[in-house]
Design a protein around this motif. Structure first.
Motif, PDB file in Angstrom:
ATOM      1  N   LYS A  91       1.036  -1.311  -0.030  1.00  0.00           N
ATOM      2  CA  LYS A  91      -0.008   0.196   0.135  1.00  0.00           C
ATOM      3  C   LYS A  91       0.615   1.631  -0.088  1.00  0.00           C
ATOM      4  O   LYS A  91       0.015   2.214  -0.500  1.00  0.00           O
ATOM      5  CB  LYS A  91      -1.054  -0.122   1.308  1.00  0.00           C
ATOM      6  CG  LYS A  91      -1.789  -1.116   1.055  1.00  0.00           C
ATOM      7  CD  LYS A  91      -2.922  -1.265   2.754  1.00  0.00           C
ATOM      8  CE  LYS A  91      -3.706  -1.911   2.381  1.00  0.00           C
ATOM      9  NZ  LYS A  91      -5.116  -1.859   3.469  1.00  0.00           N
ATOM     10  N   LYS A 116      -1.415   2.648  -2.762  1.00  0.00           N
ATOM     11  CA  LYS A 116      -2.022   4.040  -2.584  1.00  0.00           C
ATOM     12  C   LYS A 116      -1.175   5.717  -2.307  1.00  0.00           C
ATOM     13  O   LYS A 116      -1.078   5.857  -2.798  1.00  0.00           O
ATOM     14  CB  LYS A 116      -3.085   3.601  -0.649  1.00  0.00           C
ATOM     15  CG  LYS A 116      -4.024   3.373  -1.362  1.00  0.00           C
ATOM     16  CD  LYS A 116      -4.985   3.013  -2.653  1.00  0.00           C
ATOM     17  CE  LYS A 116      -5.826   2.108  -2.854  1.00  0.00           C
ATOM     18  NZ  LYS A 116      -6.634   2.173  -3.725  1.00  0.00           N
ATOM     19  N   VAL A 143      -3.011   7.382  -3.718  1.00  0.00           N
ATOM     20  CA  VAL A 143      -4.288   8.726  -3.514  1.00  0.00           C
ATOM     21  C   VAL A 143      -2.989   9.880  -3.235  1.00  0.00           C
ATOM     22  O   VAL A 143      -3.829  10.975  -3.113  1.00  0.00           O
ATOM     23  CB  VAL A 143      -4.586   8.268  -2.534  1.00  0.00           C
ATOM     24  CG1 VAL A 143      -4.919   9.096  -1.311  1.00  0.00           C
ATOM     25  CG2 VAL A 143      -5.489   7.163  -3.214  1.00  0.00           C
ATOM     26  N   SER A 167      -7.223   9.510  -9.438  1.00  0.00           N
ATOM     27  CA  SER A 167      -7.222   9.376  -8.361  1.00  0.00           C
ATOM     28  C   SER A 167      -6.639  10.064  -7.009  1.00  0.00           C
ATOM     29  O   SER A 167      -6.732   9.840  -5.792  1.00  0.00           O
ATOM     30  CB  SER A 167      -6.960   8.165  -8.053  1.00  0.00           C
ATOM     31  OG  SER A 167      -5.163   7.659  -8.522  1.00  0.00           O
TER      32      SER A 167
END
Length: 199
Positions: A91, A116, A143, A167
């Motif tokens: 992640k 992310k 993100v 995103s």
């Protein structure tokens, strides 16, 4: 490092591999395997000097762990091989001032579905490498993205501005060679939701 409750470990681990000898790190991983620990693990190989790909630490055996964070900053390691080992659950990936920038092509062609947060600050990119990170060829659903101090210019980012909006909610562009005029244009595009954060 861990909290043990009723025979099970309940707290995620952060393992600073670069602070210990190769032998000690290998022993630590052996302990984790014996305890069958399946917690989220953060591996920090930042500044690691010994080559973990040719050591007693067998990366293939570490796939049983839920490694969600990986820091390979300032290292001369085999980046693509290490990232690939943990790609399915990763992640957070930190590659600050990498000494193996030539491997970025391989790293960002990997399937990183869960990724992310990506920090690739203090690196120098070629156009095709940026395309795999924020361009049309990118499959990343980031993100948070840190591209600070990468010597980027207006022209470097202009063709990727639309892709950045998909995103990314937090983008760090500090320390680059980007003009105020371009930033105003970049931020005023209708494609950017108001809740996005750009630095």
């Amino acid at each position: 490092m861990f909290t043990q409750v009723a025979g099970t470990y309940t707290t995620a681990a952060q393992i600073m591999c670069s602070e210990y000898s190769e032998q000690l790190v290998a022993q630590l991983f052996e302990f984790l395997q014996q305890q069958k620990i399946a917690l989220p693990i953060s591996l920090n190989f930042s500044g690691l000097e010994h080559n973990i790909c040719n050591s007693s630490i067998q990366l293939s055996q570490l796939q049983i762990f839920c490694v969600t964070e990986l820091d390979l900053s300032y290292t001369n390691q085999n980046l693509a091989h290490i990232v690939k080992t943990f790609a399915t659950k990763l992640k957070s990936l930190i590659l600050v001032q990498s000494q193996r920038q030539s491997e970025f092509d391989q790293v960002f062609k990997l399937t990183l579905d869960q990724l992310k947060y990506l920090n690739i600050s203090n690196n120098k990119f070629q156009d095709h490498q940026l395309d795999y990170i924020i361009g049309k060829k990118s499959a990343l659903q980031l993100v948070l993205l840190d591209l600070s101090y990468c010597d980027l210019t207006d022209s470097d980012l202009r063709k990727y501005s639309a892709n950045c909006t998909k995103s990314i909610e937090s983008l760090n562009l500090s320390g680059n060679f980007i003009s105020a005029e371009f930033l105003r244009s970049f931020l005023s595009q209708k494609l950017f939701p108001l809740n996005k954060r750009w630095v």
